[in-house]
Design a protein around this motif. Structure first.
Motif, PDB file in Angstrom:
ATOM      1  N   PHE A 144      15.881  33.902  49.198  1.00 22.34           N
ATOM      2  CA  PHE A 144      15.960  33.560  47.995  1.00 22.34           C
ATOM      3  C   PHE A 144      16.467  31.810  47.746  1.00 22.34           C
ATOM      4  O   PHE A 144      15.247  31.825  47.173  1.00 22.34           O
ATOM      5  CB  PHE A 144      17.095  34.416  47.452  1.00 22.34           C
ATOM      6  CG  PHE A 144      16.683  34.398  45.633  1.00 22.34           C
ATOM      7  CD1 PHE A 144      16.999  33.442  44.724  1.00 22.34           C
ATOM      8  CD2 PHE A 144      16.469  35.832  45.629  1.00 22.34           C
ATOM      9  CE1 PHE A 144      17.273  33.342  43.914  1.00 22.34           C
ATOM     10  CE2 PHE A 144      16.638  35.755  43.598  1.00 22.34           C
ATOM     11  CZ  PHE A 144      16.667  34.333  43.275  1.00 22.34           C
ATOM     12  N   ASP A 147      12.871  30.395  48.535  1.00 22.34           N
ATOM     13  CA  ASP A 147      11.713  30.732  47.938  1.00 22.34           C
ATOM     14  C   ASP A 147      11.855  30.163  46.487  1.00 22.34           C
ATOM     15  O   ASP A 147      10.367  30.601  45.301  1.00 22.34           O
ATOM     16  CB  ASP A 147      11.000  32.381  47.770  1.00 22.34           C
ATOM     17  CG  ASP A 147      10.161  32.450  49.153  1.00 22.34           C
ATOM     18  OD1 ASP A 147      10.065  31.753  49.908  1.00 22.34           O
ATOM     19  OD2 ASP A 147      10.295  33.789  49.174  1.00 22.34           O
ATOM     20  N   SER A 151       9.764  32.632  42.868  1.00 21.36           N
ATOM     21  CA  SER A 151       9.250  33.787  43.492  1.00 21.36           C
ATOM     22  C   SER A 151      10.362  34.760  42.312  1.00 21.36           C
ATOM     23  O   SER A 151      10.386  35.409  41.982  1.00 21.36           O
ATOM     24  CB  SER A 151       8.986  34.533  44.084  1.00 21.36           C
ATOM     25  OG  SER A 151       7.913  33.749  44.443  1.00 21.36           O
ATOM     26  N   SER A 152      10.670  33.779  41.228  1.00 19.38           N
ATOM     27  CA  SER A 152      11.970  34.358  41.072  1.00 19.38           C
ATOM     28  C   SER A 152      11.967  35.499  39.463  1.00 19.38           C
ATOM     29  O   SER A 152      13.036  36.140  39.878  1.00 19.38           O
ATOM     30  CB  SER A 152      13.113  32.956  39.725  1.00 19.38           C
ATOM     31  OG  SER A 152      13.488  32.511  40.439  1.00 19.38           O
ATOM     32  N   LEU A 155      12.097  38.101  43.086  1.00 20.59           N
ATOM     33  CA  LEU A 155      13.338  38.569  44.352  1.00 20.59           C
ATOM     34  C   LEU A 155      14.374  38.658  42.992  1.00 20.59           C
ATOM     35  O   LEU A 155      15.311  39.597  43.367  1.00 20.59           O
ATOM     36  CB  LEU A 155      13.161  37.062  44.388  1.00 20.59           C
ATOM     37  CG  LEU A 155      11.753  36.730  45.167  1.00 20.59           C
ATOM     38  CD1 LEU A 155      12.245  34.671  45.776  1.00 20.59           C
ATOM     39  CD2 LEU A 155      11.929  37.256  46.285  1.00 20.59           C
ATOM     40  N   PHE A 159      15.778  41.126  44.318  1.00 21.94           N
ATOM     41  CA  PHE A 159      16.816  41.204  45.405  1.00 21.94           C
ATOM     42  C   PHE A 159      18.626  42.225  45.066  1.00 21.94           C
ATOM     43  O   PHE A 159      19.157  42.917  45.642  1.00 21.94           O
ATOM     44  CB  PHE A 159      17.329  39.773  45.544  1.00 21.94           C
ATOM     45  CG  PHE A 159      16.376  39.541  46.939  1.00 21.94           C
ATOM     46  CD1 PHE A 159      15.537  39.709  47.139  1.00 21.94           C
ATOM     47  CD2 PHE A 159      16.618  38.036  46.809  1.00 21.94           C
ATOM     48  CE1 PHE A 159      14.389  39.244  47.804  1.00 21.94           C
ATOM     49  CE2 PHE A 159      15.786  37.170  47.816  1.00 21.94           C
ATOM     50  CZ  PHE A 159      15.270  38.089  49.124  1.00 21.94           C
TER      51      PHE A 159
END
Length: 204
Positions: A144, A147, A151-152, A155, A159
């Protein structure tokens, strides 16, 4: 008190084993939502935090009004909570990026908790799942941070979903292991503990 894995009471574990299994199933199902609809889960997480901050601001505001209404510094905390809630509600995508870095920190804390818990619970059934969960949390946190923040939106939800799913599976295994403890095992451990206590008292 009968101790399992250095710090766990077998009788208490068995008593709440059903609730533990139910909680694990719910967490696993919620985790699957995050895995298959990560963007949705990301927005849900941000909105949940927004309403949590809003509720906190209201509670803090009421307390401040009743007790410290003339203190400027006392109003700072509810004001910050309110501003944070508004920003998260009106700028959810930017909020996801902000939540992302906090999530990485959470995963590291979760990893430490899982590894410690699993180590203390060994060698009882399911202890290794806690270790695996902790290692997975570390891997997710590292990925995390690499990246972030591009890509939040995907992700964060992904996640959170993965973490919830494995936490749920771990709780299910933990609950099944506790449910498998027999009444005879509990009675034997109680007798053993009483004998040890009597031996200590006699030595004194």
């Amino acid at each position: 008190m009968t101790i399992v894995g250095h710090m766990f009471d077998k009788e208490t574990l068995k008593k709440y084993s059903t609730q533990t299994i139910i909680a694990g199933i719910l967490m696993a199902l919620l985790g699957l939502v995050g895995v298959f609809a990560p963007s949705l889960m990301s927005l849900v997480v941000v909105n949940f935090l927004a309403w949590l901050f809003l509720f906190s601001a209201i509670v803090q505001g009421v307390i401040t009004w009743k007790s410290y209404r003339n203190s400027f510094s006392a109003w700072l905390k509810p004001a910050i909570s309110l501003i944070t809630a508004i920003l998260l509600l009106f700028f959810p995508f930017e909020g996801v990026a902000a939540v992302g870095i906090m999530l990485a920190a959470y995963l590291l804390v979760d990893a430490y908790s899982s590894l410690s818990f699993g180590w203390e619970y060994r060698p009882n059934k399911g202890w290794w799942l806690m270790i695996v969960n902790g290692i997975l949390s570390i891997v997710l946190a590292v990925i995390f941070m690499i990246d972030w923040p591009f890509s939040s939106i995907v992700l964060v939800g992904l996640f959170v979903g993965i973490s919830l799913f494995f936490d749920g599976i771990t709780l299910i295994a933990f609950g099944l292991g506790a449910k498998s403890v027999s009444d005879d095992d509990i009675a034997k451990d109680k007798d053993k503990e009483e004998n040890q206590q009597n031996t200590k008292e006699s030595e004194q």
